[in-house]
Write a protein that holds these residues in place. Sequence first.
Motif, PDB file in Angstrom:
ATOM      1  N   VAL A  24       0.858  -1.189   0.000  1.00 25.88           N
ATOM      2  CA  VAL A  24       0.000   0.000   0.000  1.00 25.88           C
ATOM      3  C   VAL A  24       0.895   1.240   0.000  1.00 25.88           C
ATOM      4  CG1 VAL A  24      -1.681   1.335   1.332  1.00 25.88           C
ATOM      5  CG2 VAL A  24      -1.919  -1.143   1.162  1.00 25.88           C
ATOM      6  N   HIS A  53      -1.398  -0.963  -4.113  1.00 29.94           N
ATOM      7  CA  HIS A  53      -2.645  -0.207  -4.024  1.00 29.94           C
ATOM      8  C   HIS A  53      -2.362   1.187  -3.469  1.00 29.94           C
ATOM      9  CE1 HIS A  53      -6.966   0.389  -3.636  1.00 29.94           C
ATOM     10  NE2 HIS A  53      -6.665   1.053  -2.534  1.00 29.94           N
ATOM     11  N   ASP A  54      -2.857   2.192  -4.168  1.00 28.78           N
ATOM     12  CA  ASP A  54      -2.734   3.557  -3.651  1.00 28.78           C
ATOM     13  C   ASP A  54      -3.866   3.820  -2.672  1.00 28.78           C
ATOM     14  OD1 ASP A  54      -0.671   3.855  -5.421  1.00 28.78           O
ATOM     15  OD2 ASP A  54      -1.805   5.032  -6.884  1.00 28.78           O
ATOM     16  N   ALA A  55      -3.511   4.199  -1.465  1.00 30.49           N
ATOM     17  CA  ALA A  55      -4.539   4.622  -0.502  1.00 30.49           C
ATOM     18  C   ALA A  55      -5.165   5.905  -1.029  1.00 30.49           C
ATOM     19  CB  ALA A  55      -3.896   4.843   0.856  1.00 30.49           C
ATOM     20  N   PRO A  56      -6.385   6.233  -0.578  1.00 34.69           N
ATOM     21  CA  PRO A  56      -7.006   7.474  -1.054  1.00 34.69           C
ATOM     22  C   PRO A  56      -6.072   8.666  -0.869  1.00 34.69           C
ATOM     23  CG  PRO A  56      -8.559   6.218   0.264  1.00 34.69           C
ATOM     24  CD  PRO A  56      -7.237   5.521   0.378  1.00 34.69           C
TER      25      PRO A  56
END
Lengths: 211, 365
Positions: A24, A53-56
Amino acid sequence: MRGSSNLRRWLRGDGRMSSPAPVVILAEDQRQARLVRAYMRARHPNLHQEAIHDAPMANGRGSGAQWVANQYETEVRAHLIRRAKLPDQRRSEKWLIVVIDADAGSVQDRINELRKRVTESKDERVRKCSVEEVNIARLIPKWSIETWILNLNGETVDEETRYKPQNRPWDDLIPSAGAELHEWARSGQDPPDQCTPSLKLSIGELRRLTA
Amino acid sequence: MLKRLYIDNFRCFVNFEYKPERKQLLLGANGSGKSSLLEVVRLLKEFIRGGENPFTQSTRTRWQDRPFQVFEIEALLDDKTYEYRLEIRYSPESKLPSISVETLTASGTPVFELSKGEIRFFPDEGARSPVLRWETTESALHLAQFSNSSVRRFVEWLDSVYCFSVDVYPGQMDEVADTESRQPDYELDNLAGWYLHLIQENPEGNANLLASLKEGLNGFISLRFKTEEGGMRKLLVDSESPAKGRVAYTISELSDGQRKLMALYMILHFLLVKGLTVFIDEPDNFISLREIQPWLLQAEAAADDSKGQLILISHHPEILNQWSQEYGLRFFREENGHVRTEKFKTDYEGVLQPSEVVARGWENE
């Protein structure tokens, strides 16, 4: 098989879209996240895009650095929950990579701020954790990621100048910057002399990540 | 209410049992079997209604070599449990499959039985009918609905179980109603014909539909039919804007999202309020973010008030965040094999939104 997906499996190239993302990135903006992705691709050429995965991101919700600082404790909590579900030997497979500018303060000021967020957490598990030991890397450019991108592309830079407003093909410079970051961060060798101090500190963080 | 569906040896379903709740969100990766579940319901409806047998060799599970398929439906209707079982047998010599078993029980009592080439009816009045030789490739259940009220109740109920995957591509939805349609199509391409039927059958539902559309569609005034040459009726949407004044649009002149929203509110006001079982595949497609929640809240309230059953398939963050914690059922396939389900579970409650957990693939990890 469900449950057996992990970074090693992703690295072999047989991870699937539906498999859990092992890495992440918590970053202020797309450019920061892209540099980390480019670095990861250089470090692990077989890694699928979906493994990261890119966090918001802040996306206009005020200061990017403030957003990351605010989200940091949440992401550390999520990271620890995830690790706790795994047997000891598989915990090293989950990474959290945080990118946040130091801005007007020093890199150490930013590390102290992040540390404070953790020590003030309502969650005991977070308060007690030593982020240095749980595969969390904090990458902190002094002013902005653009300084690092130029630095990694061989330009002479200093950490007082603000390069961000310059009209440069930033996106085109990112893949080579990521590849160079991997070269500089390889264990067993010192980063070159032209490496900026903030990048040198962050390379130390990247070297701590183990799979 | 649909209580249970059992599917064996159909596409990706092997020994698969599904027990729906009153409200449910089916989630999972593409190809995990969610839409195939709706297909089974649709095919069983079509089959039991007496249509051509839609089950063919190619619908069998690819990696199974068993020559038969099994389907079971369990429904709770008026406090009575109905259990339907269908076994279809395939033989290499025949193109058409044969029905080896088709039975229906009501509260455990047989009300229809077809087995081993023999059929037996159980009329409401009088003694059991004689056993008859019966070889068939199609359902015979509907034949029994005229003599047995339990069979009729079950068949009528199944007819009122609706599955939708609304197709709003331009030209897909008929804007002209040449005849009334009593039943909406799976993709609602007969929207005009169905609406023509509904406004006569359910004026109250129509008033509620128009009220919802006034709130949901900018400038919407009303829906009306205009009679064309040859007596065909074209569905028009009256709309008003300060710039253009009053304008009547045809269905195909609306945007995809506007057509979809109309369809969703029709399903809500004409079906969900009646306490029916309704499946909707990706209701959020084409709908703007702002429009999802108002519809979802109204649909949920309608299902609650009417004791209906609403089962949604969705990947949308808004729906995931609203429904997954309480109503989420995750579909998955191990190594691309059989479909399995498990209750949606997240260990990140209060930390990450369900949609964020799903985006990371961390649910049920």
